[in-house]
Write a protein that holds these residues in place. Structure first.
Motif, PDB file in Angstrom:
ATOM      1  N   MET A 285      79.724 103.674  11.146  1.00 28.34           N
ATOM      2  CA  MET A 285      78.422 103.973  11.728  1.00 28.34           C
ATOM      3  C   MET A 285      77.935 105.341  11.288  1.00 28.34           C
ATOM      4  O   MET A 285      78.737 106.223  10.968  1.00 28.34           O
ATOM      5  N   LYS A 314      76.090 100.821  10.452  1.00 28.24           N
ATOM      6  CA  LYS A 314      75.131 100.716  11.530  1.00 28.24           C
ATOM      7  C   LYS A 314      74.471 102.070  11.751  1.00 28.24           C
ATOM      8  O   LYS A 314      75.089 103.111  11.527  1.00 28.24           O
ATOM      9  N   LEU A 316      72.932 104.410  14.585  1.00 26.61           N
ATOM     10  CA  LEU A 316      72.821 104.637  16.017  1.00 26.61           C
ATOM     11  C   LEU A 316      72.292 106.037  16.303  1.00 26.61           C
ATOM     12  O   LEU A 316      72.631 106.992  15.602  1.00 26.61           O
ATOM     13  N   GLU A 329      70.859 101.409  18.825  1.00 25.48           N
ATOM     14  CA  GLU A 329      70.998 100.925  17.456  1.00 25.48           C
ATOM     15  C   GLU A 329      69.675 100.349  16.965  1.00 25.48           C
ATOM     16  O   GLU A 329      69.046  99.530  17.645  1.00 25.48           O
TER      17      GLU A 329
END
Length: 335
Positions: A285, A314, A316, A329
């Motif tokens: 992430m 990802k 976030l 997110e």
């Protein structure tokens, strides 16, 4: 099929009920249906209704005076042409599953329409995502850029779960070097195994300010300045003078560590942290820490999401919220 403009909406006659029954347009009223401006304009454009004294161009010109109408219509048209039934509210649009419509199915998405220059107000965004989640819907941002092209983002509030077993780390003393600290430990020390620090040489490990603040708070590292021991509060006051984001970064870092993730600097990706789980070679992430009242332009978020997706991570945002850290997110989706 004839219809007439009434105020800011359009009313059909009895023959308009087929539009509702078959395709979910409008809402029943009397013998006919009442169409929202976007619905009426779309149906007029598709030659499915006729409106007295109006062409598509003249009706568009009239509705265009409404705030943000054009971009709202562009999103409505796009969703309809993708095969979805769309109704206005409770955000901007409710979007039904393909093949379903009011009365015979449930809506799947709650859609908020924005332009590329609109700010994202995280406090409001979190409230709306929670509302959508409580209604068992997916929250989607439909963003219209300056060339009238659309991008859809699904927004989720991620609840972090424990990812790996935390390591046992013994306490030690460190020497303050600027805003960082230096520790005399051999390669392969418990600190390194737990994902802390950067090797300076064979004997020394450098600990970054945010790592140091966390480790001092845990009682793992003791630091002195001018011969006197420093408390975490004193070090924070000292280090935050050159890092205005330190408060938010510290809270988000601590939260990630509590869930056994390993945050390292995300500077090369333009964000506060790249985050690892366990022994994964690559980070999972990118996380950026923000205060709860933060506003970020949608264009900034778009660049962040594109960067994260390009390196298969990802994206976030760790929002320091009233209920703790909310991890929000953003992910591009194709509806």
């Amino acid at each position: 099929m004839k219809a007439t403009v009434e105020g800011t909406s359009v009313l059909t006659g009895r023959d308009g009920r087929v539009l509702y029954d078959q395709s979910g347009y409008g809402r029943p009223e009397g013998d006919g249906i009442r169409l929202a401006p976007q619905e009426a304009l779309y149906l007029l454009h598709r030659h499915r209704i006729e409106i007295s004294d109006y062409t598509f161009d003249t009706l568009l010109a009239e509705y265009a005076d409404q705030r943000n109408f054009l971009r709202s219509f562009l999103v409505y048209r796009d969703l309809r042409e993708r095969g979805y039934v769309v109704q206005t509210g409770p955000h901007d649009y409710r979007v039904f599953r393909r093949g379903e419509k009011p009365g015979t199915g449930e809506s799947l998405y709650l859609v908020r329409v924005l332009s590329e220059r609109d700010p994202i107000r995280f406090t409001k965004l979190i409230e709306e995502v929670i509302t959508a989640r409580n209604m068992r819907k997916q929250y989607v941002l439909a963003v219209v850029d300056d060339e009238e092209e659309l991008t859809y983002y699904e927004i989720k509030l991620q609840k972090l779960t424990g990812a790996c077993a935390p390591s046992e780390i013994g306490s030690c003393d460190a020497v303050l070097v600027g805003k960082s600290a230096m520790i005399l430990v051999p390669p392969g020390s418990d600190l390194e195994k737990a994902g802390f620090g950067k090797r300076f040489d064979e004997e020394r490990l450098m600990i970054s300010p945010v790592e140091l603040l966390y480790l001092m708070g845990e009682g793992t590292i003791r630091v002195s300045k001018d011969g006197a021991p420093l408390t975490p509060q004193e070090f924070f006051a000292f280090a935050s003078g050159s890092d205005q984001d330190l408060a938010a970064k510290d809270k988000v870092y601590t939260e990630l560590r509590r869930h056994d993730f390993i945050p390292r600097t995300g500077y090369k990706f333009g964000h506060h942290y790249r985050v690892y789980c366990g022994k994964n070679v690559h980070s999972d992430m990118l996380v950026h820490a923000i205060e709860k009242e933060a506003d970020l332009p949608m264009s900034v978020i778009s660049r962040s999401v594109r960067m994260a997706h390009s390196v298969k991570k990802k994206m976030l945002f760790g929002c320091v919220h009233t209920t703790g850290i909310q991890f929000v997110e953003f992910a591009r989706i194709k509806l």
